[in-house]
Design a protein around this motif. Structure first.
Motif, PDB file in Angstrom:
ATOM      1  N   ALA A 141       0.836  -1.207   0.000  1.00 27.52           N
ATOM      2  CA  ALA A 141       0.000   0.000   0.000  1.00 27.52           C
ATOM      3  C   ALA A 141       0.873   1.259   0.000  1.00 27.52           C
ATOM      4  O   ALA A 141       0.502   2.261  -0.618  1.00 27.52           O
ATOM      5  N   VAL A 191       1.818   1.871  -3.562  1.00 28.56           N
ATOM      6  CA  VAL A 191       0.711   2.475  -4.306  1.00 28.56           C
ATOM      7  C   VAL A 191       0.570   3.948  -3.932  1.00 28.56           C
ATOM      8  O   VAL A 191       0.411   4.808  -4.801  1.00 28.56           O
ATOM      9  N   ALA A 192       0.636   4.263  -2.639  1.00 32.53           N
ATOM     10  CA  ALA A 192       0.506   5.656  -2.195  1.00 32.53           C
ATOM     11  C   ALA A 192       1.576   6.536  -2.833  1.00 32.53           C
ATOM     12  O   ALA A 192       1.293   7.651  -3.290  1.00 32.53           O
ATOM     13  N   LEU A 242       0.759   6.916  -6.590  1.00 36.78           N
ATOM     14  CA  LEU A 242      -0.343   7.871  -6.774  1.00 36.78           C
ATOM     15  C   LEU A 242       0.151   9.298  -6.605  1.00 36.78           C
ATOM     16  O   LEU A 242      -0.205  10.185  -7.384  1.00 36.78           O
ATOM     17  N   VAL A 267      -4.367   7.002   0.454  1.00 38.05           N
ATOM     18  CA  VAL A 267      -4.703   5.589   0.610  1.00 38.05           C
ATOM     19  C   VAL A 267      -5.268   5.455   2.013  1.00 38.05           C
ATOM     20  O   VAL A 267      -4.701   5.978   2.973  1.00 38.05           O
ATOM     21  N   TYR A 285       0.755  -7.849  -6.445  1.00 32.07           N
ATOM     22  CA  TYR A 285      -0.285  -7.714  -5.427  1.00 32.07           C
ATOM     23  C   TYR A 285      -0.974  -9.060  -5.218  1.00 32.07           C
ATOM     24  O   TYR A 285      -1.053  -9.876  -6.131  1.00 32.07           O
ATOM     25  N   CYS A 336      -4.344  -3.323  -7.395  1.00 30.75           N
ATOM     26  CA  CYS A 336      -4.555  -1.918  -7.749  1.00 30.75           C
ATOM     27  C   CYS A 336      -4.677  -1.802  -9.273  1.00 30.75           C
ATOM     28  O   CYS A 336      -4.096  -2.615  -9.997  1.00 30.75           O
ATOM     29  N   TRP A 386     -13.972   3.747  -5.656  1.00 35.55           N
ATOM     30  CA  TRP A 386     -12.956   3.293  -4.710  1.00 35.55           C
ATOM     31  C   TRP A 386     -12.264   2.090  -5.328  1.00 35.55           C
ATOM     32  O   TRP A 386     -12.921   1.158  -5.787  1.00 35.55           O
ATOM     33  N   ALA A 443      -5.757  -0.595  -3.206  1.00 35.66           N
ATOM     34  CA  ALA A 443      -4.472   0.107  -3.185  1.00 35.66           C
ATOM     35  C   ALA A 443      -3.341  -0.824  -2.767  1.00 35.66           C
ATOM     36  O   ALA A 443      -2.516  -0.496  -1.925  1.00 35.66           O
ATOM     37  N   ALA A 445      -6.530  -1.927   1.945  1.00 41.86           N
ATOM     38  CA  ALA A 445      -6.171  -0.578   1.483  1.00 41.86           C
ATOM     39  C   ALA A 445      -6.957  -0.202   0.220  1.00 41.86           C
ATOM     40  O   ALA A 445      -7.065  -1.002  -0.709  1.00 41.86           O
ATOM     41  N   VAL A 446      -7.495   1.022   0.215  1.00 44.07           N
ATOM     42  CA  VAL A 446      -8.256   1.537  -0.923  1.00 44.07           C
ATOM     43  C   VAL A 446      -7.929   3.009  -1.133  1.00 44.07           C
ATOM     44  O   VAL A 446      -7.373   3.668  -0.259  1.00 44.07           O
ATOM     45  N   PHE A 447      -8.280   3.511  -2.317  1.00 44.74           N
ATOM     46  CA  PHE A 447      -8.172   4.948  -2.560  1.00 44.74           C
ATOM     47  C   PHE A 447      -9.352   5.392  -3.402  1.00 44.74           C
ATOM     48  O   PHE A 447      -9.954   4.608  -4.127  1.00 44.74           O
TER      49      PHE A 447
END
Length: 170
Positions: free
Chosen positions: A18, A21-22, A25, A34, A109, A115, A138, A141, A146-148
Motif C-alpha cells: 500500500a 501504491v501511495a 499515486l 490511501v 499484489y 490496484c 474506490w 491500493a 487498502a483503498v483509494f
C-alpha cells in the motif's frame, strides 16, 4: 471520510504494498490518500460496507491471462457487475482466469488488493463503461485492507485504458 476508514495513519504505517501504491499515486499527482479499512476489502461488498458507499462504486480489478502470449489482462469493473469473458476476449483475444500465483507474479499484489496501476508486468487494461455513470469510485491500493478514492476520469487518466462494455447482461 468514509465510515470506518482511517486516513490519519502516516505513509510508514501502511503495509509495504500500500505504501508503494501511495507513492505511485503521489507521483502521478493524485492527491487523495490511501485509506485502510478495519475489515478486509477482498470482495466488493466487504469494501463497500467498510466505506459506506454503494457496491457499484467499487472499481474491482480482475486479472485474466491471455492464452496466446500469457500476457496479463486487467479488467477494472463496477463492483455490481460480473465480467463477460467473451466481451473481454473480443477486445484482447482468448483469455483464461488467472490463478493466485499468476496474479502475484504479474501484478505484485495479492488477490483482493490488486490496484489498477503499478503492476510488475504492465497489463492490457480495459475499464468497464458502467463506471462512467458514477461520480466517485474506490479502488484497491495494493493490499486487501487498502483503498483509494478517485473519479472515473482519474481512473482513465491513471491507466490510459479504453472504456468498453464488459458487463455480463442477463
Amino acid at each position: 471520510m468514509p465510515d470506518g476508514a482511517d486516513a490519519s495513519e502516516p505513509l510508514a504505517a501502511l503495509p509495504d504494498s500500500a505504501q508503494r501504491v501511495a507513492l505511485l499515486l503521489r507521483e502521478c499527482g493524485h492527491e487523495k490518500p490511501v485509506v485502510m479499512l478495519p475489515q478486509t476489502g477482498k470482495t466488493s461488498a466487504e469494501a463497500a460496507a467498510g466505506l459506506g458507499c454503494s457496491v457499484a462504486q467499487i472499481a474491482k480489478s480482475i486479472l485474466f491471462r491471455r492464452r496466446d502470449d500469457d500476457a496479463p489482462v486487467l479488467v477494472v469493473a463496477s463492483g455490481v457487475n460480473r465480467v463477460d469473458e467473451e466481451k473481454v476476449a473480443q477486445h484482447v483475444g482468448d483469455i483464461a482466469r488467472a490463478d493466485a500465483k499468476f496474479v502475484r507474479e504479474k501484478t505484485g499484489y495479492a488477490i483482493g488488493g490488486v490496484c489498477p496501476i503499478g503492476h510488475l508486468t504492465p497489463p492490457v487494461t480495459l475499464i468497464d463503461s458502467d463506471l462512467l455513470q458514477l461520480d466517485s469510485l474506490w479502488a484497491a491500493a495494493g493490499h486487501p485492507h487498502a483503498v483509494f478514492n478517485l473519479s472515473p476520469q482519474e481512473l482513465i487518466a491513471l491507466t490510459g485504458a479504453p472504456v468498453v462494455d464488459v458487463a455480463l447482461r442477463a
